[in-house]
Design a protein around this motif. Structure first.
Motif, PDB file in Angstrom:
ATOM      1  N   LYS A   1     -58.016 -29.830  41.645  1.00  0.00           N
ATOM      2  CA  LYS A   1     -59.381 -29.674  42.123  1.00  0.00           C
ATOM      3  C   LYS A   1     -60.352 -30.222  41.088  1.00  0.00           C
ATOM      4  O   LYS A   1     -60.025 -30.357  39.913  1.00  0.00           O
ATOM      5  CB  LYS A   1     -59.677 -28.227  42.489  1.00  0.00           C
ATOM      6  N   TYR A   2     -61.547 -30.528  41.561  1.00  0.00           N
ATOM      7  CA  TYR A   2     -62.602 -31.044  40.686  1.00  0.00           C
ATOM      8  C   TYR A   2     -62.912 -30.011  39.602  1.00  0.00           C
ATOM      9  O   TYR A   2     -62.914 -28.807  39.867  1.00  0.00           O
ATOM     10  CB  TYR A   2     -63.843 -31.337  41.535  1.00  0.00           C
TER      11      TYR A   2
ATOM     12  N   PRO B   1     -65.758 -28.677  37.529  1.00  0.00           N
ATOM     13  CA  PRO B   1     -67.225 -28.770  37.444  1.00  0.00           C
ATOM     14  C   PRO B   1     -67.710 -28.979  36.010  1.00  0.00           C
ATOM     15  O   PRO B   1     -67.162 -28.411  35.073  1.00  0.00           O
ATOM     16  CB  PRO B   1     -67.698 -27.415  37.980  1.00  0.00           C
TER      17      PRO B   1
ATOM     18  N   SER C   1     -59.902 -24.403  37.945  1.00  0.00           N
ATOM     19  CA  SER C   1     -60.649 -25.649  37.703  1.00  0.00           C
ATOM     20  C   SER C   1     -60.790 -26.057  36.240  1.00  0.00           C
ATOM     21  O   SER C   1     -61.794 -26.632  35.859  1.00  0.00           O
ATOM     22  CB  SER C   1     -62.046 -25.567  38.328  1.00  0.00           C
TER      23      SER C   1
ATOM     24  N   TYR D   1     -66.332 -20.988  35.608  1.00  0.00           N
ATOM     25  CA  TYR D   1     -66.039 -21.327  37.014  1.00  0.00           C
ATOM     26  C   TYR D   1     -66.168 -20.088  37.899  1.00  0.00           C
ATOM     27  O   TYR D   1     -66.812 -20.119  38.950  1.00  0.00           O
ATOM     28  CB  TYR D   1     -64.631 -21.902  37.091  1.00  0.00           C
TER      29      TYR D   1
ATOM     30  N   THR E   1     -56.995 -29.800  48.244  1.00  0.00           N
ATOM     31  CA  THR E   1     -57.902 -28.812  47.626  1.00  0.00           C
ATOM     32  C   THR E   1     -59.187 -28.656  48.443  1.00  0.00           C
ATOM     33  O   THR E   1     -59.501 -29.478  49.301  1.00  0.00           O
ATOM     34  CB  THR E   1     -58.302 -29.094  46.147  1.00  0.00           C
ATOM     35  N   GLU E   2     -59.944 -27.624  48.096  1.00  0.00           N
ATOM     36  CA  GLU E   2     -61.135 -27.254  48.870  1.00  0.00           C
ATOM     37  C   GLU E   2     -62.349 -28.123  48.570  1.00  0.00           C
ATOM     38  O   GLU E   2     -63.327 -28.089  49.306  1.00  0.00           O
ATOM     39  CB  GLU E   2     -61.495 -25.781  48.587  1.00  0.00           C
ATOM     40  N   ASN E   3     -62.301 -28.897  47.477  1.00  0.00           N
ATOM     41  CA  ASN E   3     -63.516 -29.595  47.041  1.00  0.00           C
ATOM     42  C   ASN E   3     -63.889 -30.820  47.859  1.00  0.00           C
ATOM     43  O   ASN E   3     -65.007 -31.293  47.757  1.00  0.00           O
ATOM     44  CB  ASN E   3     -63.362 -30.119  45.605  1.00  0.00           C
ATOM     45  N   GLU E   4     -62.934 -31.371  48.587  1.00  0.00           N
ATOM     46  CA  GLU E   4     -63.153 -32.702  49.130  1.00  0.00           C
ATOM     47  C   GLU E   4     -64.004 -32.698  50.386  1.00  0.00           C
ATOM     48  O   GLU E   4     -63.881 -31.832  51.250  1.00  0.00           O
ATOM     49  CB  GLU E   4     -61.811 -33.379  49.397  1.00  0.00           C
TER      50      GLU E   4
END
Ligand SMILES: *Cc1c(COP(=O)(O)O)cnc(C)c1O
Length: 497
Positions: free
Chosen positions: A83-84, A86, A276, A347, A436-439
């Motif tokens: 995942k990205y 941040p 993350s 995070y 992942t959830e970020n996209e």
């Protein structure tokens, strides 16, 4: 690499006599050299590259542009939760008041850092449904080893010396049996059923008074939720064993359920996956270990504890280092990777209690979206709803001879990092995708598009896919040689006058 052009003209930038720096004049007297022991003196000048400053800057900048990461593009590497990360995590971890701490400072001078540790331990315990956490282990696999040492110590402390077996599903990540072996236990494999979940009928006869415990991840490495988990935990507990949760797949559970509530006693979390923090090219990771009620005293030393009655005004401090009654000893230097803990803490706080509940459902939605769009083109061995990831068994049309490796290489031409390939070992052409959830929807659609294009190319022009990648700086490399035969320091290739 046998490409002479690449080696000599692009990689070797050194030219005799070129210079990009100036050192101050040597201020040591001439005879200083001779007072040094002879074996410490160089007989020849070191072979260093001779380059001007712009050449150096361009060399490193170009190399960094060849680097692939979550900051450059979609990275659906199944099982790894890429995942990205941040940027606020980085900002917090760069705070000089953290960066300039020394691990040997007295407790009263590092109360802020200890408070962060303590609060992160508490937050992880709440998220995972455990009683207490240690942040000391350096990676998921290191957490597994720590957890198994706790499991072993638990049995030994009760004088239950026969328990040396650890049950591991055949779909498990390779680190599970490896950690059990390193912890001095015997590995017993339990089979999966055709739907990918643990076969409870195969498990029953394995359970006796020599079983120390069972290791599982849920959802499993196929992305399938082990719906029999409560029954499995009950059977293992009845046999006197403990349940270990490999938390590498915690991401899809966030906001939905907690390993502690599923019947697990000991677990690790990979902060570099679910929380993350960077995966870092072999750099620092973190694998905090949590335990349920009654196992706290086995956690490794040192632990960050809190004295709720301390009165700072009287010079008493709240957070201090301690150890359990029957600890397994130290498993890392000091308290593990502090910089990673800061990032995970940032995070969790930046998401907050409400938003963290969206992580699991969104990761699950993204995986199912990609799976459904592609299942007419790629072989889906296990139908139905997956969790955060899923596995294809290669292209649907196998007649073209195009393999999973070919598809993975061709994806690089389209600018995507490849999925995990040839893992898990249950399928010959495994291709494991975890978005992942970020996209964004757009990114997922672009990936789906590329995967469909490759499936069509495989039919119409299989050679194009088999000879991929075509657009990358280097073509197909020898993975084994790259891993085993690394040259990490400068070697002058040719002498020039
Ligand atoms: C990544 C992973 C591990 C190992 O974790 P590391 O942090 O890489 O040591 C263990 N089990 C599963 C299922 C994983 O995906």
């Amino acid at each position: 690499m046998n490409n002479v052009f690449y080696d000599k003209l692009i990689f070797e930038l050194s030219r005799h006599g070129r210079q990009g720096y100036s050192l101050p004049k040597n201020s040591f007297p001439d005879d200083f050299r001779f007072s040094l022991p002879k074996h410490l003196l160089r007989s020849q000048a070191p072979e260093l590259p001779e380059v001007d400053e712009p050449t150096v800057v361009r060399h490193y900048t170009n190399m960094s542009n060849n680097n692939v990461g979550v900051d450059t593009g979609f990275y659906p590497l199944g099982s790894c939760t890429m995942k990205y990360n941040p940027k606020i995590n980085e900002l917090m971890s760069e705070n000089p008041t953290f960066v300039n701490l020394h691990p040997l400072q007295c407790e009263e001078t590092v109360q802020g850092a200890l408070k962060l540790y303590y609060e992160l331990q508490q937050m992880l315990a709440e998220i995972a449904g455990m009683s207490e956490f240690t942040l000391n282990p350096y990676a998921g696999a290191h957490g597994e080893l720590t957890g198994l040492m706790i499991m072993r110590q638990f049995h030994l402390s009760r004088n239950d010396l026969k328990r040396v077996k650890v049950i591991v599903p055949d779909s498990a990540h390779g680190t599970n049996p490896a950690s059990a072996a390193v912890a001095g236990m015997q590995v017993v494999v339990v089979k999966s059923r055709p739907d990918g979940t643990v076969d409870v009928d195969d498990l029953r006869p394995l359970l006796d008074d020599t079983v120390a415990g069972m290791m599982m991840t849920n959802p499993n490495t196929l992305g399938i939720f082990e719906h029999n988990i409560s029954q499995i935990a009950q059977l293992v507990h009845e046999a006197g064993g403990l349940m270990y949760y490999d938390g590498a797949n915690l991401n899809p559970l966030l906001g939905k359920c907690r390993p502690g509530d599923l019947g697990f006693d000991i677990m690790h979390i990979n902060l570099h996956k679910t929380f993350s923090t960077p995966h870092g090219g072999g750099g620092p990771g973190s694998g905090p270990v949590g335990v349920t009620d009654g196992l706290e005293q086995f956690l490794p030393m040192p632990r960050v504890l809190r004295d709720s009655e301390a009165n700072p005004e009287k010079g008493e401090y709240e957070f201090y280092l301690g150890g359990g009654d029957i600890p397994i000893g130290a498993i890392s230097s000091f308290l593990g990777n502090f910089g990673v803990a800061i990032r995970a803490y940032a995070y969790i706080l930046s998401l907050g209690r409400e938003n963290i509940k969206h992580v699991g459902p969104l990761a699950t939605l993204n995986a199912n979206y990609v799976k459904e769009q592609l299942k007419d083109y790629y072989e889906l061995p296990l139908e139905g709803v997956c969790k955060h990831e899923f596995v294809f068994d290669g292209l649907k049309d196998k007649s073209t001879g195009v393999t999973t490796l070919d598809v993975a290489k061709r994806l690089l031409d389209y600018g995507f990092h490849a999925p995990t390939i040839y893992f898990p070992l249950l399928f010959h052409e495994a291709m494991m995708i975890e978005p992942t959830e970020n996209e964004s929807r757009e990114t997922l659609d672009a990936f789906i598009d590329a995967m469909k294009k490759i499936a069509i190319e495989a039919k119409e022009n299989p050679e194009l896919v088999k000879s991929a990648p075509h657009n990358t700086p280097v073509r197909r490399l020898d993975d084994t040689k790259a891993a085993l035969d690394q040259i990490v320091t400068y070697r002058m290739l040719t002498k020039q006058d």
